[in-house]
Design an enzyme around this catalytic site. Structure first.
Site, PDB file in Angstrom:
ATOM      1  N   SER A 160       0.844  -1.192   0.000  1.00  0.00           N
ATOM      2  CA  SER A 160       0.000   0.000   0.000  1.00  0.00           C
ATOM      3  C   SER A 160       0.880   1.244   0.000  1.00  0.00           C
ATOM      4  O   SER A 160       2.030   1.196   0.443  1.00  0.00           O
ATOM      5  CB  SER A 160      -0.866   0.014   1.267  1.00  0.00           C
ATOM      6  OG  SER A 160      -1.574   1.235   1.392  1.00  0.00           O
ATOM      7  N   TYR A 173      -1.531  -0.910  10.467  1.00  0.00           N
ATOM      8  CA  TYR A 173      -1.681  -1.213   9.036  1.00  0.00           C
ATOM      9  C   TYR A 173      -0.471  -0.688   8.261  1.00  0.00           C
ATOM     10  O   TYR A 173       0.112  -1.391   7.429  1.00  0.00           O
ATOM     11  CB  TYR A 173      -2.978  -0.569   8.545  1.00  0.00           C
ATOM     12  CG  TYR A 173      -3.303  -0.760   7.083  1.00  0.00           C
ATOM     13  CD1 TYR A 173      -3.884  -1.939   6.624  1.00  0.00           C
ATOM     14  CD2 TYR A 173      -3.072   0.263   6.158  1.00  0.00           C
ATOM     15  CE1 TYR A 173      -4.215  -2.099   5.282  1.00  0.00           C
ATOM     16  CE2 TYR A 173      -3.397   0.111   4.819  1.00  0.00           C
ATOM     17  CZ  TYR A 173      -3.969  -1.076   4.386  1.00  0.00           C
ATOM     18  OH  TYR A 173      -4.297  -1.221   3.051  1.00  0.00           O
TER      19      TYR A 173
END
Ligand code: NAI
Length: 278
Positions: A160, A173
């Site tokens: 990401s 995350y």
């Protein structure tokens, strides 16, 4: 025209619902001729997940639909990437149907315990987020590599933008995705001699349930609306819009194909220009 992935078999984790990136990836791999294993939580649905998971019947429908549309073999398999027993069962099921796996897309991902700053983050939510996003990639790769190594293969990990730019109040995350990028590089170097290439994609803002949920949280926090938050976000994206799952899928297909034969250990941004650094 010859299909890029004819005769290959691909496993895509987190591909069991139509709104997600994994589904778009599975469809595009199949469109290029690959057999596809749809692997998702299914029966293992996690009640703590903030967004909907791929359920059993949707997974089965997706497998049927892709097989019909693209004349490839498909199967749907229950998988929880946090559970070694579930992964072992998946590998056994796949081995019962296919001789080898040529492509693994580690796409399953989730976040728990947000929004929270690091100093207020619940410890078990932190651990679980890292378990799904980072350790899940390690576990599934480790379990499937014996089915890949003989014939060589390709792994594409879904990291990401958050693995490169601090994602505030979503720290676990971000840390997990940064870990996925380093894991990609370590595996690429270790496996190159076995003919296995390993790369990562780093999406920015992509229109899925996860993204909608995030704009929903922001809307609450800023006493605004989802549409307003999305508009604000688009101002930070040079191409001026949120990306689509199929756009990420095109990059994954490229990395999975021989067109990327000289690429390994890379973490490619797909962010509409929101992130331009390496
Ligand atoms: P999503 O939440 O719509 O789909 C994630 C899928 O992973 C779901 O089908 C879910 O059931 C599955 N999953 C979750 N936990 C699992 C587990 N323990 N075992 C097996 N499967 C599990 O999310 P989306 O947006 O499609 O995300 C796909 C990947 O892309 C994720 O790794 C996510 O972190 C990443 N990503 C998404 C971005 C976005 O803007 N949507 C941006 C950057 C990365």
């Amino acid at each position: 025209m010859d299909k890029l992935l004819a005769g290959k078999t691909a496993v895509v984790t987190g591909s069991g619902k139509r709104s997600g990136i994994g589904y778009a990836v599975a469809r595009k791999l199949a469109a290029e001729g690959a057999n596809v294993v749809i692997a998702d939580l299914g029966l293992n649905a996690d009640p703590e997940l903030a967004v909907r998971t791929g359920d059993e019947s949707e997974m089965a429908d997706i497998a049927r639909e892709i097989a019909q549309d693209h004349a490839v073999e498909t199967m749907a398999v229950n998988l929880d990437v946090t559970r070694p027993d579930s992964i072992a069962r998946m590998v056994k099921t796949i081995a019962g149907r296919f001789d080898a796996v040529h492509i693994l897309v580690n796409n399953a991902g989730a976040t728990f315990g947000v929004p929270n700053a690091v100093h207020t983050y619940d410890e078990s939510a932190w651990m679980k987020t890292i378990d799904v996003n980072l350790h899940g990639v390690f576990r599934v790769s480790r379990a499937l590599l014996p089915m890949m190594i003989l014939g060589g293969g390709v792994i594409v990990n879904t990291a990401s933008r958050a693995g490169k730019v601090p994602a505030l109040f979503n720290g676990a995350y971000a840390v997990a995705k940064a870990g996925v990028i380093m894991l990609t590089k370590v595996m690429a170097a270790e496996l190159a001699g076995n003919g296995v290439r390993v790369n990562a994609v780093c999406p920015g803002q992509i229109a899925t349930d996860l993204e909608k949920w995030r704009f929903g949280l922001e809307a609450q926090f800023f006493s605004s609306t989802i549409e307003e938050r999305e508009k604000e976000m688009c101002k930070t994206i040079p191409l001026g819009r949120i990306g689509r799952p199929d756009e990420v899928a095109d990059l994954v297909v490229f990395l999975a194909s021989d067109r990327a034969a000289y690429m390994t250990g890379q973490a490619i941004n797909i962010t509409g220009g929101q992130l331009m650094e390496l």
